[in-house]
Scaffold this motif. Structure first.
Motif, mmCIF file in Angstrom:
data_model
loop_
_atom_site.group_PDB
_atom_site.id
_atom_site.type_symbol
_atom_site.label_atom_id
_atom_site.label_comp_id
_atom_site.label_asym_id
_atom_site.label_seq_id
_atom_site.Cartn_x
_atom_site.Cartn_y
_atom_site.Cartn_z
ATOM 1 N N THR A 1 0.837 -1.208 0.000
ATOM 2 C CA THR A 1 0.000 0.000 0.000
ATOM 3 C C THR A 1 0.868 1.253 0.000
ATOM 4 O OG1 THR A 1 -1.761 -1.160 1.181
ATOM 5 C CG2 THR A 1 -1.799 1.239 1.270
ATOM 6 N N ALA A 2 1.911 1.262 0.810
ATOM 7 C CA ALA A 2 2.821 2.413 0.852
ATOM 8 C C ALA A 2 3.526 2.594 -0.492
ATOM 9 C CB ALA A 2 3.843 2.243 1.975
ATOM 10 N N ALA A 3 3.952 1.501 -1.110
ATOM 11 C CA ALA A 3 4.639 1.583 -2.405
ATOM 12 C C ALA A 3 3.702 2.130 -3.475
ATOM 13 C CB ALA A 3 5.164 0.206 -2.814
ATOM 14 N N ARG A 4 2.434 1.692 -3.468
ATOM 15 C CA ARG A 4 1.462 2.227 -4.435
ATOM 16 C C ARG A 4 1.234 3.710 -4.209
ATOM 17 N NH1 ARG A 4 -0.960 -2.706 -3.575
ATOM 18 N NH2 ARG A 4 -2.395 -1.866 -2.027
ATOM 19 N N SER A 5 1.152 4.115 -2.963
ATOM 20 C CA SER A 5 0.967 5.541 -2.656
ATOM 21 C C SER A 5 2.153 6.364 -3.135
ATOM 22 C CB SER A 5 0.788 5.751 -1.153
ATOM 23 O OG SER A 5 -0.388 5.132 -0.702
ATOM 24 N N LEU A 6 3.358 5.875 -2.914
ATOM 25 C CA LEU A 6 4.552 6.587 -3.361
ATOM 26 C C LEU A 6 4.621 6.644 -4.889
ATOM 27 C CD1 LEU A 6 7.194 5.232 -0.850
ATOM 28 C CD2 LEU A 6 6.289 7.554 -0.964
ATOM 29 N N ALA A 7 4.210 5.569 -5.548
ATOM 30 C CA ALA A 7 4.254 5.530 -7.014
ATOM 31 C C ALA A 7 3.263 6.519 -7.627
ATOM 32 C CB ALA A 7 3.960 4.116 -7.511
ATOM 33 N N ASN A 8 2.203 6.847 -6.888
ATOM 34 C CA ASN A 8 1.174 7.739 -7.419
ATOM 35 C C ASN A 8 1.379 9.199 -7.027
ATOM 36 O OD1 ASN A 8 -0.230 5.699 -8.752
ATOM 37 N ND2 ASN A 8 -1.331 5.135 -6.894
ATOM 38 N N LEU A 9 2.483 9.522 -6.371
ATOM 39 C CA LEU A 9 2.739 10.915 -6.010
ATOM 40 C C LEU A 9 2.969 11.757 -7.255
ATOM 41 C CD1 LEU A 9 5.128 10.637 -2.938
ATOM 42 C CD2 LEU A 9 2.740 11.330 -2.947
ATOM 43 N N THR A 10 2.482 12.962 -7.217
ATOM 44 C CA THR A 10 2.704 13.893 -8.317
ATOM 45 C C THR A 10 4.101 14.483 -8.195
ATOM 46 O OG1 THR A 10 0.361 14.436 -8.279
ATOM 47 C CG2 THR A 10 1.810 15.977 -9.422
ATOM 48 N N PRO A 11 4.873 14.465 -9.281
ATOM 49 C CA PRO A 11 6.216 15.061 -9.223
ATOM 50 C C PRO A 11 6.135 16.555 -8.931
ATOM 51 C CG PRO A 11 5.913 13.805 -11.248
ATOM 52 C CD PRO A 11 4.584 13.890 -10.574
ATOM 53 N N ILE A 12 7.092 17.055 -8.179
ATOM 54 C CA ILE A 12 7.157 18.479 -7.849
ATOM 55 C C ILE A 12 8.374 19.058 -8.561
ATOM 56 C CG2 ILE A 12 7.435 20.170 -6.005
ATOM 57 C CD1 ILE A 12 6.235 18.045 -4.119
ATOM 58 N N PRO A 13 8.151 19.955 -9.508
ATOM 59 C CA PRO A 13 9.303 20.527 -10.218
ATOM 60 C C PRO A 13 10.114 21.426 -9.293
ATOM 61 C CG PRO A 13 7.272 21.582 -10.911
ATOM 62 C CD PRO A 13 6.886 20.478 -9.971
ATOM 63 N N LEU A 14 11.422 21.322 -9.390
ATOM 64 C CA LEU A 14 12.323 22.166 -8.616
ATOM 65 C C LEU A 14 12.756 23.330 -9.513
ATOM 66 C CD1 LEU A 14 14.506 19.434 -6.884
ATOM 67 C CD2 LEU A 14 12.576 20.706 -5.934
ATOM 68 N N LEU A 15 12.002 24.397 -9.475
ATOM 69 C CA LEU A 15 12.268 25.531 -10.347
ATOM 70 C C LEU A 15 13.428 26.384 -9.870
ATOM 71 C CD1 LEU A 15 8.563 26.533 -11.023
ATOM 72 C CD2 LEU A 15 10.055 25.112 -12.430
ATOM 73 N N SER A 16 13.749 26.296 -8.595
ATOM 74 C CA SER A 16 14.807 27.137 -8.041
ATOM 75 C C SER A 16 16.182 26.469 -8.130
ATOM 76 C CB SER A 16 14.493 27.501 -6.603
ATOM 77 O OG SER A 16 14.460 26.326 -5.820
ATOM 78 N N VAL A 17 16.238 25.254 -8.623
ATOM 79 C CA VAL A 17 17.499 24.512 -8.706
ATOM 80 C C VAL A 17 17.919 24.418 -10.163
ATOM 81 C CG1 VAL A 17 18.628 22.309 -8.253
ATOM 82 C CG2 VAL A 17 16.921 23.167 -6.669
ATOM 83 N N SER A 18 19.138 24.810 -10.451
ATOM 84 C CA SER A 18 19.642 24.672 -11.812
ATOM 85 C C SER A 18 20.749 23.637 -11.818
ATOM 86 C CB SER A 18 20.152 26.006 -12.333
ATOM 87 O OG SER A 18 21.254 26.431 -11.569
ATOM 88 N N ILE A 19 20.657 22.738 -12.766
ATOM 89 C CA ILE A 19 21.663 21.698 -12.921
ATOM 90 C C ILE A 19 22.340 21.959 -14.268
ATOM 91 C CG2 ILE A 19 22.082 19.216 -13.082
ATOM 92 C CD1 ILE A 19 19.513 18.842 -11.422
ATOM 93 N N ARG A 20 23.568 22.387 -14.210
ATOM 94 C CA ARG A 20 24.276 22.813 -15.421
ATOM 95 C C ARG A 20 24.428 21.687 -16.435
ATOM 96 N NH1 ARG A 20 29.178 25.378 -12.518
ATOM 97 N NH2 ARG A 20 27.954 25.594 -10.659
ATOM 98 N N GLU A 21 24.539 20.457 -15.975
ATOM 99 C CA GLU A 21 24.727 19.343 -16.881
ATOM 100 C C GLU A 21 23.524 19.130 -17.797
ATOM 101 O OE1 GLU A 21 25.185 19.171 -13.620
ATOM 102 O OE2 GLU A 21 27.320 18.794 -13.373
ATOM 103 N N PHE A 22 22.344 19.574 -17.360
ATOM 104 C CA PHE A 22 21.132 19.379 -18.141
ATOM 105 C C PHE A 22 20.568 20.679 -18.683
ATOM 106 C CE2 PHE A 22 21.339 15.818 -15.142
ATOM 107 C CZ PHE A 22 21.357 14.768 -16.040
ATOM 108 N N GLY A 23 21.358 21.698 -18.734
ATOM 109 C CA GLY A 23 20.893 22.989 -19.240
ATOM 110 C C GLY A 23 20.657 22.962 -20.736
ATOM 111 N N ILE A 24 19.594 23.614 -21.144
ATOM 112 C CA ILE A 24 19.288 23.672 -22.585
ATOM 113 C C ILE A 24 19.288 25.123 -23.018
ATOM 114 C CG2 ILE A 24 17.566 23.225 -24.350
ATOM 115 C CD1 ILE A 24 16.708 20.805 -22.776
#
Length: 86
Positions: A63-86
């Protein structure tokens, strides 16, 4: 990025500080590693309790695993990762 690392480290230390769950069935398995022959010596009520506890725990984990799998992703807008910059 430091805030994210700190939160992750804090989360990991929190999880690692939780003591392992002591299940009766796991204790029986440790005492009787040979499944078929060893359980004949265990009183039936004790065996029923241990199996019921493991089945209940497994259900709660699923039940816990199903709940975790259904969580909505939260975008991290304040974090920049240079390796993935476009």
């Amino acid at each position: 990025m430091d805030n994210v690392s700190f939160a992750l480290n804090e989360f990991m230390s929190c999880l690692l500080s939780i003591p392992p769950l002591d299940l009766k069935g796991m204790e029986l398995l440790a005492q009787q590693p040979h499944l078929l022959g060893g359980f004949a010596q265990v009183p039936r009520p004790q065996l029923v309790e241990a199996v019921t506890e493991i089945v209940t725990y497994t259900g709660r984990c699923a039940t816990a695993a199903r709940s975790l799998a259904n969580l909505t992703p939260i975008p991290l807008l304040s974090v920049s990762i240079r390796e993935f910059g476009i």
